[in-house]
Design an enzyme around this catalytic site. Sequence first.
Site, mmCIF file in Angstrom:
data_model
loop_
_atom_site.group_PDB
_atom_site.id
_atom_site.type_symbol
_atom_site.label_atom_id
_atom_site.label_comp_id
_atom_site.label_asym_id
_atom_site.label_seq_id
_atom_site.Cartn_x
_atom_site.Cartn_y
_atom_site.Cartn_z
ATOM 1 N N GLY A 194 25.020 13.411 -28.234
ATOM 2 C CA GLY A 194 24.452 13.939 -26.998
ATOM 3 C C GLY A 194 24.909 13.159 -25.782
ATOM 4 N N ALA A 195 25.127 11.861 -25.973
ATOM 5 C CA ALA A 195 25.548 11.035 -24.835
ATOM 6 C C ALA A 195 26.925 11.466 -24.348
ATOM 7 C CB ALA A 195 25.548 9.562 -25.231
ATOM 8 N N GLY B 170 0.839 -1.200 0.000
ATOM 9 C CA GLY B 170 0.000 0.000 0.000
ATOM 10 C C GLY B 170 0.869 1.244 0.000
ATOM 11 N N GLY B 171 0.290 2.330 0.480
ATOM 12 C CA GLY B 171 1.014 3.600 0.516
ATOM 13 C C GLY B 171 2.282 3.526 1.336
HETATM 14 C C1 HXC Z 1 -3.806 -4.482 11.618
HETATM 15 C C2 HXC Z 1 -2.668 -6.301 10.922
HETATM 16 C C3 HXC Z 1 -2.331 -5.658 9.718
HETATM 17 C C4 HXC Z 1 -2.794 -4.338 9.532
HETATM 18 C C5 HXC Z 1 -1.459 -7.606 9.685
HETATM 19 N N1 HXC Z 1 -2.099 -7.513 10.844
HETATM 20 N N2 HXC Z 1 -1.580 -6.504 8.975
HETATM 21 N N3 HXC Z 1 -3.392 -5.717 11.847
HETATM 22 N N4 HXC Z 1 -3.523 -3.800 10.505
HETATM 23 N N5 HXC Z 1 -2.502 -3.639 8.440
HETATM 24 C C6 HXC Z 1 -2.201 -8.510 11.893
HETATM 25 C C7 HXC Z 1 -3.007 -9.712 11.485
HETATM 26 O O1 HXC Z 1 -4.368 -9.467 11.692
HETATM 27 C C8 HXC Z 1 -2.459 -10.763 12.413
HETATM 28 O O2 HXC Z 1 -3.026 -10.584 13.680
HETATM 29 C C9 HXC Z 1 -0.995 -10.388 12.532
HETATM 30 O O3 HXC Z 1 -0.908 -9.026 12.138
HETATM 31 C C10 HXC Z 1 -0.108 -11.182 11.642
HETATM 32 O O4 HXC Z 1 -0.652 -11.189 10.352
HETATM 33 P P1 HXC Z 1 -0.923 -12.519 9.525
HETATM 34 O O5 HXC Z 1 -1.928 -12.177 8.501
HETATM 35 O O6 HXC Z 1 -1.224 -13.669 10.450
HETATM 36 O O7 HXC Z 1 0.506 -12.777 8.888
HETATM 37 P P2 HXC Z 1 0.851 -13.326 7.453
HETATM 38 O O8 HXC Z 1 0.040 -14.529 7.148
HETATM 39 O O9 HXC Z 1 2.337 -13.448 7.404
HETATM 40 O O10 HXC Z 1 0.377 -12.174 6.427
HETATM 41 C C11 HXC Z 1 0.960 -10.916 6.508
HETATM 42 C C12 HXC Z 1 0.213 -9.913 5.621
HETATM 43 C C13 HXC Z 1 -1.283 -9.895 5.987
HETATM 44 C C14 HXC Z 1 0.382 -10.324 4.151
HETATM 45 C C15 HXC Z 1 0.878 -8.569 5.810
HETATM 46 O O11 HXC Z 1 -1.390 -9.724 7.391
HETATM 47 C C16 HXC Z 1 -2.013 -8.796 5.321
HETATM 48 O O12 HXC Z 1 -2.373 -8.881 4.136
HETATM 49 N N6 HXC Z 1 -2.261 -7.730 6.088
HETATM 50 C C17 HXC Z 1 -2.981 -6.573 5.564
HETATM 51 C C18 HXC Z 1 -2.104 -5.807 4.660
HETATM 52 C C19 HXC Z 1 -2.751 -4.556 4.208
HETATM 53 O O13 HXC Z 1 -3.656 -4.567 3.348
HETATM 54 N N7 HXC Z 1 -2.353 -3.464 4.851
HETATM 55 C C20 HXC Z 1 -2.866 -2.164 4.551
HETATM 56 C C21 HXC Z 1 -2.063 -1.699 3.357
HETATM 57 S S1 HXC Z 1 -2.551 -0.132 2.890
HETATM 58 P P3 HXC Z 1 -3.458 -11.817 14.614
HETATM 59 O O14 HXC Z 1 -4.105 -11.171 15.781
HETATM 60 O O15 HXC Z 1 -4.375 -12.644 13.795
HETATM 61 O O16 HXC Z 1 -2.170 -12.512 14.939
HETATM 62 C C22 HXC Z 1 -1.564 0.845 3.737
HETATM 63 C C23 HXC Z 1 -1.896 2.239 3.523
HETATM 64 C C24 HXC Z 1 -0.770 3.105 3.902
HETATM 65 O O17 HXC Z 1 -0.715 0.477 4.436
HETATM 66 C C25 HXC Z 1 -1.172 4.449 3.476
HETATM 67 C C26 HXC Z 1 -0.097 5.406 3.640
HETATM 68 C C27 HXC Z 1 -0.482 6.689 3.070
#
Ligand code: HXC
Length: 516
Positions: A406-407, A171-172
């Site tokens: 140019g290069a 993501g971001g």
């Molecule tokens: C809250 C999160 C989290 C998140 C993971 N966890 N990402 N909690 N917010 N963004 C938590 C899970 O719920 C889980 O909690 C623990 O962390 C471990 O994650 P798992 O899924 O069990 O691990 P894994 O199987 O290794 O997968 C990792 C992962 C997946 C691929 C990162 O967790 C995932 O897809 N997370 C969401 C990613 C995402 O979409 N993030 C937002 C991106 S947008 P428990 O309690 O079950 O152990 C963004 C915007 C930024 O970041 C903007 C900036 C401007």
Amino acid sequence: MSSQQTTLETLERLREESVTAGGPKLKEKQHQKGKLTARERLNLLLDNNSFEEFDVLKVGRGGNLGDSTTYLGDGVITGHGTIDGREVFVFSQDFTIIGGSLGEAHAQKICKVMDLAVKVGAPIIGLNDSGGARIQEGVDALAAYGEIFHRNVRASGVVPQISCIMGPCAGGAVYSPSITDFVFMVEDSSYMFVTGPSVVKTVTHQDISSEDLGGASVHSTKSGVAHFTVANDVLCLREIRRLISYLPSNNKQRSPILDLSDSPTRTDPALDYLIPSNSAESYDMHVLINSILDGAEFMEVHGNFARNIICGLGRLGGQTVGLVANQPAVLAGVLDNDASFKAGRFVRFCDAFNIPLISLVDVPGFMPGPDQEHGGIIRHGAKLLYAFTEATVPRISVIVRKAYGGAYLVMNSKHIHCDVNFAWPTAEIAVMGPKGAAEVIYRKEIAAAEDPDKVINERMEEYRDTFANPFLAAQRGYIDDVIFPRDTRSHLIRTLQMLDSKRSEKADRKHGNIPL
Ligand code: HXC
């Protein structure tokens, strides 16, 4: 028990709780993925016992979705320590705590060390292993990212910023590392993308794995997002230490001098025979780079991306230099879109951090064709032109063979105010290569000839004698000296010494407008 003793015990318990917050199971899970924990990483990155941690007791506000569990440290370890005795600031995201996700408190901890890094003038190193914005914190998490981006930009060109991707970065969240100066990625355990495979599937109906979408290999070869890829966490942390050894701590300082006991007057007679007698033949520019640098030590940046140009850091007479060299062994060393972007950004980094620039030139021109033209070779090529022209650090150029059109101008020529320009006797400095030139200038004569090939060959020979050498440019003073290849190292070191006190004036403007 005295109240003092109770307080000490409370502190001890809280510290212990913070250090073990993720729990042994998740620590084990991290190891099973081939990853080290956030703390283990810092132990390897920093000098022994040098780490001073901040905000061990800081906690987040808890989420807005019912679960208000908080963790001491809020999923990131921050502080400062030393690398080879030099101060650096660090943050290391702890995937064992809410997936290393970034909430308000987590981000405040990162911002605190970023602010201090700028205040004291020391590099900031981020070890990223995070699920991104903490979903439960909603807009607070997004605001928190914004604060980090803001600081990344403000710190750019003030202190070196290094990002290391050691797990997910999606993501971001990817934009913080991408603003920093160097991005390391660990093979097979890290990935970066703006939208993950599931969103790609929904929007484009394409099936693609995380690795194929944004793994270390993709970003080091295709997108150019990653400057370095490393096989595992341990090697990665070692490479960051190596990179730091070349860099100054901030834009007001110079890189540390490191004496590798390599004589500044060492010659290499083999260089006299490096250039093949047939000018169409290639050779490996790394041979020249390794020959001239102290101890043949070269830290190549973007080594697998746009391999037709080589960028990297080395030392001459103990002093860090940035090298930009065309690579005749890949696409004949031509400048294309990726090569121009890669070298342009590297040149700007060196200029921002007082690292002298040396160009080793063997460039047949810009890559022709609609792919490059439509992909923006005009604006990308202009980035490199702009970057070299703008650079005020000591600049030295060595034309070893081709320097066409140019290069030639773009690759740190005298005409864009390079300080000292050398050429080898094998240099060919001209508007274009002999064949293309003969075919343009003598088109009518060739068309009318009974044996056109004979005419072309004769005219090429004539052109080569006149232009495909460094002597005309030397007569004009565009080349300061035509040197024996074997003496290249000593000429460069002497010239760097001479340029040591170079001064330059800054234009009175807010900032230029580089064609980004
Ligand atoms: C809250 C999160 C989290 C998140 C993971 N966890 N990402 N909690 N917010 N963004 C938590 C899970 O719920 C889980 O909690 C623990 O962390 C471990 O994650 P798992 O899924 O069990 O691990 P894994 O199987 O290794 O997968 C990792 C992962 C997946 C691929 C990162 O967790 C995932 O897809 N997370 C969401 C990613 C995402 O979409 N993030 C937002 C991106 S947008 P428990 O309690 O079950 O152990 C963004 C915007 C930024 O970041 C903007 C900036 C401007």
